[in-house]
Design an enzyme around this catalytic site. Structure first.
Site, PDB file in Angstrom:
ATOM      1  N   ASP A 101       3.714 -16.429  25.168  1.00 20.58           N
ATOM      2  CA  ASP A 101       3.326 -17.760  24.720  1.00 20.58           C
ATOM      3  C   ASP A 101       4.574 -18.486  24.193  1.00 20.58           C
ATOM      4  O   ASP A 101       5.595 -18.522  24.859  1.00 20.58           O
ATOM      5  CB  ASP A 101       2.197 -17.636  23.688  1.00 20.58           C
ATOM      6  CG  ASP A 101       1.588 -18.960  23.285  1.00 20.58           C
ATOM      7  OD1 ASP A 101       0.781 -19.513  24.051  1.00 20.58           O
ATOM      8  OD2 ASP A 101       1.929 -19.444  22.182  1.00 20.58           O
ATOM      9  N   TYR A 208       4.530 -27.352  18.219  1.00 20.88           N
ATOM     10  CA  TYR A 208       4.120 -28.284  19.265  1.00 20.88           C
ATOM     11  C   TYR A 208       4.729 -29.667  19.029  1.00 20.88           C
ATOM     12  O   TYR A 208       5.152 -30.343  19.979  1.00 20.88           O
ATOM     13  CB  TYR A 208       2.595 -28.387  19.308  1.00 20.88           C
ATOM     14  CG  TYR A 208       1.927 -27.136  19.814  1.00 20.88           C
ATOM     15  CD1 TYR A 208       1.764 -26.931  21.181  1.00 20.88           C
ATOM     16  CD2 TYR A 208       1.474 -26.147  18.944  1.00 20.88           C
ATOM     17  CE1 TYR A 208       1.163 -25.775  21.669  1.00 20.88           C
ATOM     18  CE2 TYR A 208       0.875 -24.989  19.419  1.00 20.88           C
ATOM     19  CZ  TYR A 208       0.726 -24.813  20.778  1.00 20.88           C
ATOM     20  OH  TYR A 208       0.140 -23.665  21.251  1.00 20.88           O
ATOM     21  N   HIS A 275      -4.868 -15.163  28.953  1.00 21.58           N
ATOM     22  CA  HIS A 275      -3.647 -15.529  28.235  1.00 21.58           C
ATOM     23  C   HIS A 275      -3.210 -14.469  27.230  1.00 21.58           C
ATOM     24  O   HIS A 275      -2.026 -14.179  27.096  1.00 21.58           O
ATOM     25  CB  HIS A 275      -3.857 -16.865  27.514  1.00 21.58           C
ATOM     26  CG  HIS A 275      -2.639 -17.345  26.797  1.00 21.58           C
ATOM     27  ND1 HIS A 275      -1.516 -17.782  27.474  1.00 21.58           N
ATOM     28  CD2 HIS A 275      -2.342 -17.431  25.478  1.00 21.58           C
ATOM     29  CE1 HIS A 275      -0.591 -18.129  26.591  1.00 21.58           C
ATOM     30  NE2 HIS A 275      -1.070 -17.925  25.386  1.00 21.58           N
TER      31      HIS A 275
END
Length: 299
Positions: A101, A208, A275
């Site tokens: 990730d 982010y 994921h």
């Protein structure tokens, strides 16, 4: 049996990281992603500590590590600097680097910019930066799957999470992508404690907000950023990519074109995993790491 321990290690970057480490032998550094911690790698660490020196930090902003306040403190170059500083603090000139990730995003960049330090690269469901940015412009399905990034950049996201409660956030952030039966109760409790720390939600979300990746809205007209149209450096480090093919956030399009960007690439796809494959299929991830290390020359 080699024991694992946790230490807080002060870095030359001014950040102190909480680090899970132990063992002896060739070093392997593990980088986790959002919204996790070193616990992502608990099964890999328990196995590989038998014959390797394993190192798994809580990256800046996560769990028990420092949480600087400013958004710009989470820009990718600063995270890579933490990695290099951690290696320096531990006396590691060269090491195998594993990332999942966001940890994989850092690992891609570290291998591209510090090839003398990263001797092998292992990526677990984390997109190459060029492939990812192009797909966000050109692939409608990937753009749609990535709208959560726009949501996480919303300044009100912390209040939204607090309003829904951390239990619900856990179910949404993990439950939508992994069978929660794969997450033992004690691991869930540890994550809820980590997310409850003062400033923890903002620090995690700032990864982010600091990212330069452009994520257009669905249906929005968008052009490729200029940097994606310029020559992109090829990666010379031996690289293994392990990919859970049921990943709902990072679609299989992320594997397209990798052979043109990586000189020495091995690809392991796992059809029945998504994921969070380190949780769903830990034995597959560990086995792939061991096989790759055995197949590639010792640094």
């Amino acid at each position: 049996m080699q024991a694992l321990r946790e230490e807080r290690i002060a870095l030359s970057t001014g950040i102190t990281l909480n680090v899970r480490l132990g063992g002896e032998g060739e070093p392997i550094v593990f980088l986790h992603g959002f919204p996790e911690s070193h616990r992502t790698w608990r099964r890999q660490l328990a196995d590989l500590v038998r014959d390797h020196f394993v190192v798994a930090p809580d990256q800046r902003g996560f769990a028990a590590s420092d949480r600087p306040a400013a958004v710009e403190e989470y820009e990718a170059d600063k995270i890579v600097s933490d990695l290099v500083a951690l290696a320096d603090a531990l006396g590691l000139h060269g090491f195998t680097l594993v990332g999942h990730d966001w940890g994989g995003a850092v690992a891609w960049l570290a291998a591209l910019t510090c090839p003398s330090r990263v001797k092998r690269l292992i990526i677990v469901n984390a997109p190459h930066p060029l492939v990812f940015q192009k797909s966000l412009i050109e692939d409608e399905a990937q753009r749609g799957a990535s709208q959560y990034i726009r949501a996480f950049r919303n300044p009100a996201m912390e209040r939204m999470i607090e309003a829904m409660g951390l239990e619900t956030f856990f179910e949404k952030s993990f439950g939508a992508h992994v069978d929660l039966a794969a997450i033992p109760p004690e691991e869930k409790a540890a994550y809820l404690r980590d997310w409850s720390r003062p400033g923890a939600l903002t620090a995690m979300l700032n990864w982010y907000r600091a990212s330069k990746i452009e994520v257009p809205a669905v249906g929005e007209d968008a052009e490729l950023p200029l940097w994606t149209r310029a020559p992109f450096p090829s990666l010379s480090v031996p690289t293994l990519v392990v990919w859970g093919m049921k990943d709902k956030a990072l679609l299989p399009v992320q594997l397209d074109g990798l052979h043109d960007l990586v000189d020495d690439l091995r690809l392991v796809t796992v059809e029945e995993a998504g994921h969070f494959i380190p949780w769903e299929r830990p034995e597959v991830v560990t086995g792939a790491i061991r096989d790759f290390i055995a197949e590639t020359p010792s640094p």
